[in-house]
Write a protein that holds these residues in place. Sequence first.
Motif, PDB file in Angstrom:
ATOM      1  N   GLY A  31      -5.136  38.759  30.839  1.00 37.63           N
ATOM      2  CA  GLY A  31      -3.799  38.140  31.588  1.00 37.63           C
ATOM      3  C   GLY A  31      -4.161  36.771  31.514  1.00 37.63           C
ATOM      4  N   PRO A  32      -5.200  36.363  32.339  1.00 40.23           N
ATOM      5  CA  PRO A  32      -5.139  35.087  32.839  1.00 40.23           C
ATOM      6  C   PRO A  32      -5.451  34.173  31.405  1.00 40.23           C
ATOM      7  N   THR A  33      -6.139  34.669  30.502  1.00 36.92           N
ATOM      8  CA  THR A  33      -6.361  33.871  29.226  1.00 36.92           C
ATOM      9  C   THR A  33      -5.145  33.764  28.431  1.00 36.92           C
ATOM     10  N   LEU A  34      -4.257  34.756  28.591  1.00 35.83           N
ATOM     11  CA  LEU A  34      -3.043  34.641  27.742  1.00 35.83           C
ATOM     12  C   LEU A  34      -2.179  33.519  28.484  1.00 35.83           C
ATOM     13  N   ILE A  35      -2.128  33.664  29.715  1.00 34.05           N
ATOM     14  CA  ILE A  35      -1.301  32.680  30.457  1.00 34.05           C
ATOM     15  C   ILE A  35      -1.826  31.242  30.295  1.00 34.05           C
ATOM     16  N   LEU A  36      -3.271  31.126  30.367  1.00 37.90           N
ATOM     17  CA  LEU A  36      -3.812  29.894  30.067  1.00 37.90           C
ATOM     18  C   LEU A  36      -3.414  29.383  28.699  1.00 37.90           C
ATOM     19  N   ALA A  37      -3.411  30.296  27.620  1.00 34.97           N
ATOM     20  CA  ALA A  37      -3.095  30.062  26.411  1.00 34.97           C
ATOM     21  C   ALA A  37      -1.647  29.440  26.376  1.00 34.97           C
ATOM     22  N   TYR A  38      -0.958  29.953  26.980  1.00 39.46           N
ATOM     23  CA  TYR A  38       0.618  29.382  26.921  1.00 39.46           C
ATOM     24  C   TYR A  38       0.813  28.286  27.480  1.00 39.46           C
ATOM     25  N   ARG A  39       0.237  28.239  28.471  1.00 37.11           N
ATOM     26  CA  ARG A  39       0.426  26.819  29.365  1.00 37.11           C
ATOM     27  C   ARG A  39      -0.115  25.684  28.836  1.00 37.11           C
ATOM     28  N   SER A  40      -1.414  26.184  28.066  1.00 43.30           N
ATOM     29  CA  SER A  40      -1.915  24.733  27.411  1.00 43.30           C
ATOM     30  C   SER A  40      -1.125  24.191  26.391  1.00 43.30           C
ATOM     31  N   PHE A  41       0.020  24.850  26.198  1.00 39.42           N
ATOM     32  CA  PHE A  41       1.167  24.293  25.126  1.00 39.42           C
ATOM     33  C   PHE A  41       2.547  23.514  25.906  1.00 39.42           C
ATOM     34  N   GLU A  42       2.228  23.570  27.426  1.00 36.78           N
ATOM     35  CA  GLU A  42       3.099  23.136  28.262  1.00 36.78           C
ATOM     36  C   GLU A  42       3.273  21.603  28.346  1.00 36.78           C
ATOM     37  N   ALA A  43       4.274  21.001  28.164  1.00 37.73           N
ATOM     38  CA  ALA A  43       4.456  19.389  28.327  1.00 37.73           C
ATOM     39  C   ALA A  43       4.443  19.184  29.851  1.00 37.73           C
ATOM     40  N   PRO A  44       4.042  18.023  30.352  1.00 38.24           N
ATOM     41  CA  PRO A  44       4.025  17.711  31.929  1.00 38.24           C
ATOM     42  C   PRO A  44       5.774  17.828  32.286  1.00 38.24           C
ATOM     43  N   GLN A  45       6.586  17.510  31.456  1.00 37.63           N
ATOM     44  CA  GLN A  45       7.902  17.292  31.696  1.00 37.63           C
ATOM     45  C   GLN A  45       8.579  18.780  31.356  1.00 37.63           C
ATOM     46  N   GLY A  46       8.056  19.590  31.281  1.00 36.10           N
ATOM     47  CA  GLY A  46       8.469  20.980  30.686  1.00 36.10           C
ATOM     48  C   GLY A  46       8.469  21.026  29.120  1.00 36.10           C
ATOM     49  N   GLY A  47       8.821  22.013  28.591  1.00 39.65           N
ATOM     50  CA  GLY A  47       8.877  22.535  27.227  1.00 39.65           C
ATOM     51  C   GLY A  47       7.355  22.437  26.460  1.00 39.65           C
ATOM     52  N   LEU A  48       7.506  22.842  25.136  1.00 41.84           N
ATOM     53  CA  LEU A  48       6.151  23.309  24.602  1.00 41.84           C
ATOM     54  C   LEU A  48       5.961  21.633  23.659  1.00 41.84           C
ATOM     55  N   THR A  49       4.434  21.698  23.602  1.00 42.00           N
ATOM     56  CA  THR A  49       4.126  20.436  22.810  1.00 42.00           C
ATOM     57  C   THR A  49       2.704  20.949  22.234  1.00 42.00           C
ATOM     58  N   LEU A  50       2.313  20.327  21.362  1.00 38.78           N
ATOM     59  CA  LEU A  50       1.012  20.340  20.674  1.00 38.78           C
ATOM     60  C   LEU A  50       0.106  19.023  21.568  1.00 38.78           C
ATOM     61  N   ASP A  51       0.588  18.247  22.087  1.00 41.14           N
ATOM     62  CA  ASP A  51       0.108  17.000  22.744  1.00 41.14           C
ATOM     63  C   ASP A  51      -1.176  17.103  23.349  1.00 41.14           C
ATOM     64  N   ASN A  52      -1.191  18.330  24.257  1.00 41.72           N
ATOM     65  CA  ASN A  52      -2.379  18.583  25.140  1.00 41.72           C
ATOM     66  C   ASN A  52      -3.484  18.854  24.088  1.00 41.72           C
ATOM     67  N   TYR A  53      -3.426  19.380  23.056  1.00 44.50           N
ATOM     68  CA  TYR A  53      -4.612  19.586  22.213  1.00 44.50           C
ATOM     69  C   TYR A  53      -4.925  18.489  21.451  1.00 44.50           C
ATOM     70  N   ARG A  54      -3.819  17.363  21.188  1.00 40.73           N
ATOM     71  CA  ARG A  54      -4.225  16.127  20.571  1.00 40.73           C
ATOM     72  C   ARG A  54      -5.189  15.503  21.470  1.00 40.73           C
ATOM     73  N   GLN A  55      -5.003  15.632  22.784  1.00 41.94           N
ATOM     74  CA  GLN A  55      -5.631  14.718  23.914  1.00 41.94           C
ATOM     75  C   GLN A  55      -7.143  15.358  24.055  1.00 41.94           C
ATOM     76  N   LEU A  56      -7.231  16.483  23.293  1.00 43.75           N
ATOM     77  CA  LEU A  56      -8.572  16.917  23.420  1.00 43.75           C
ATOM     78  C   LEU A  56      -9.769  15.953  22.974  1.00 43.75           C
ATOM     79  N   THR A  57      -9.185  15.272  21.808  1.00 43.12           N
ATOM     80  CA  THR A  57     -10.256  14.187  21.088  1.00 43.12           C
ATOM     81  C   THR A  57     -10.167  12.866  21.870  1.00 43.12           C
ATOM     82  N   SER A  58      -9.402  12.829  22.963  1.00 44.74           N
ATOM     83  CA  SER A  58      -9.638  11.394  23.642  1.00 44.74           C
ATOM     84  C   SER A  58     -10.819  11.199  24.274  1.00 44.74           C
ATOM     85  N   GLU A  59     -11.497  10.043  24.659  1.00 45.40           N
ATOM     86  CA  GLU A  59     -12.636   9.733  25.128  1.00 45.40           C
ATOM     87  C   GLU A  59     -13.088  10.394  26.377  1.00 45.40           C
ATOM     88  N   LEU A  60     -11.938  10.701  27.252  1.00 43.29           N
ATOM     89  CA  LEU A  60     -12.233  10.991  28.406  1.00 43.29           C
ATOM     90  C   LEU A  60     -12.669  12.596  28.366  1.00 43.29           C
TER      91      LEU A  60
END
Lengths: 288, 354
Positions: A31-60
């Motif tokens: 359950g938690p993994t599924l929720i985690l997976a879903y929320r990892s696509f959420e944008a800060p302003q709401g809505g779905l995005t791939l941006d979070n995954y793009r940021q995985l390659t950021s230096e931080l």
Amino acid sequence: MGGAQRPPQRRLGQWFGVLPFFVFSSLFLIGPTLILAYRSFEAPQGGLTLDNYRQLTSELVLNAYGMSVRISLTTALVGGLFGFLLAWAVSMGGLPRPFRSITTTFSGVASNFAGVPLAAAFIFTLGRIGLVTALFKVFGIDLYETGFSLYSFLGLSLVYLYFQIPLMVLVVLPALDGLKRDWREAAENLGATPGQYWRYVALPVLLPSILGTMILLFGNSFGAHATAYALTGGLFTLGTLLIGQQISGDVLHNPGLGYAVAMGMVMIMALSILIYSLLQRRSERWLG
Amino acid sequence: MSGGFLTLEGVRKEFKGKLAVDRFDLEVAPGEFVSFLGPSGCGKTTTLRMVAGFEHPSAGTVRLAGKDVTFAKPNERNIGMVFQSYALFPNMTVAGNIGFGLRVRKESAAARERRVAELLELIHLPDKGKSYPYELSGGQQQRVALARALAIRPQLLLLDEPLSALDAKIRVELRSEIRRIQRELGITTIYVTHDQEEALSLSDRIVVMSAGQMEQVGTPFEIYNFPKTSFVAAFVGTLNQLHCTVADAGSGAVAFNGQTIRVGSPIQFAKGTRVLMMLRPEELHLGEEGGDNRLSGKVDTVTFLGGVVRVRVGLGDSNLTLDILNERTLRLPTVGEQQTLSFPPHACWVMAEN
Ligand SMILES: Nc1ncnc2c1ncn2[C@@H]1O[C@H](COP(=O)(O)OP(=O)(O)O)[C@@H](O)[C@H]1O
Ligand SMILES: [Mg+2]
């Protein structure tokens, strides 16, 4: 005809037995993994995005992953080596009997020692004004002058080793016990020296267990959060700490990114568990 | 002493003051197959391990091919050993296992391969070289263990209860297989077992052991037919024992329940001494045709064993067991019926009551 109906019923009964396990794991793992997976696509302003995954390659994020991998590898290798030697010493190194039970009891406790208590224990001993630090001062050595810090990579590694070595001992001891005396004697009888026995028989037989356990140690460090947080106050950039900062921090607040980082870690953990179970299966077949 | 290819002289082994083997003297001729036979805990394995070099004797010497090897290291003796547990290396293939001794001797890969192929032929498993031990049956694993021990061309082959972990049928099969290979190679062999049938069927000579001591050394025929001690008599084969009193030492007669039994030869005990009269089951006959001695009793049990039928006949406080060869026209005795037993005097022998 009645017989044809019975097997499915029996199978149903067997499934019933593992039902609690499935309920438990879906509630707390799947359950938690599924929720985690879903929320990892959420944008800060709401809505779905791939941006979070793009940021995985950021230096931080890469830095945090890198640090997590480094500290996990280091403590897995060092902990694995020392744990193995300790297990060897108490099982076949000719140490007196009581050493073994003392070691296993201690390891059972120490391998579960983590989080705030563990961090506190180390701060009290090896912190800036810790007991051991003070003792060193008595002998004229200022640990923190030599460059040592409990709040550095080395310090954190030391703290992690406190549970890594005992964990290695606990998992490797049964494997060492599984080495049969007859194997050693058969090898000797065939002309092998003790060195040749270890090189050709004992180590290869133990290798799956040793590697498997080191992967377990890797995962153990990799997923550790509370200890590092308690020790460094979240200032150290580890994967797990970064997740915390992103989800609940006030400065760097992007829950979606936090969840994406977490998903990445879940993948790495899943991979290491997979490798672990493959190795474990092989060593069971050998040592069975 | 000299002569023997393997010689044990006054060998003794104590474990922390507990005597495991004592006064062990044995000469084994080249090519001979000798078994150590005795109940569990009598010191067979300990003796074998002293020959292999895994234990050092507390006293005595072990000589192999004229050399004193009493304290030589196991890996310097060139002796092949087969363990009850097979002890195959689980991380190596069958070929890897068989070639192991040659590998640690730094023999070339080509020579190793040739030797492994040869041995796979010898044990009738030519296609199993690439298999892992866990893929083989117990019987196959033990064949591989035998091949591994033989691959190094050992001077001596030691086997410690190699068949006791196997099913009865495989056990008998592998038993003759071991004997065939031993004959083919002419290798001097010591075989440890607690199974008298195994020892009798395999050995040139048997050493019967009890409580760390040698009871008797002899051919299977001697051990079975002329046991020197009551332990040997009782441990090897099934034995009938009747408590009797010496009636006439010179002519060889004892009294049992008021009846006279003639034994084949003069008795070494004085008239009136309580003795045990002994007799093997196959020497007894139902009816009157079996010889001059007669006893009568009531049939207790009848056990059909296939080739033979084992009948126990009660004689008051004692009983006698006899074996009848099976045949299709045989009339089985019935339990409770009165029967006369007969047996020849030369089948009987007498020992002191202990
Ligand atoms: N390593 C050892 N330490 C102490 N006692 C032993 C050891 N090995 C064997 N013994 C004892 O020596 C006796 C003979 O054992 P063993 O040679 O194994 O008998 P067997 O092979 O005939 O069954 C037994 O009483 C056994 O308990
Ligand atoms: Mg034994």
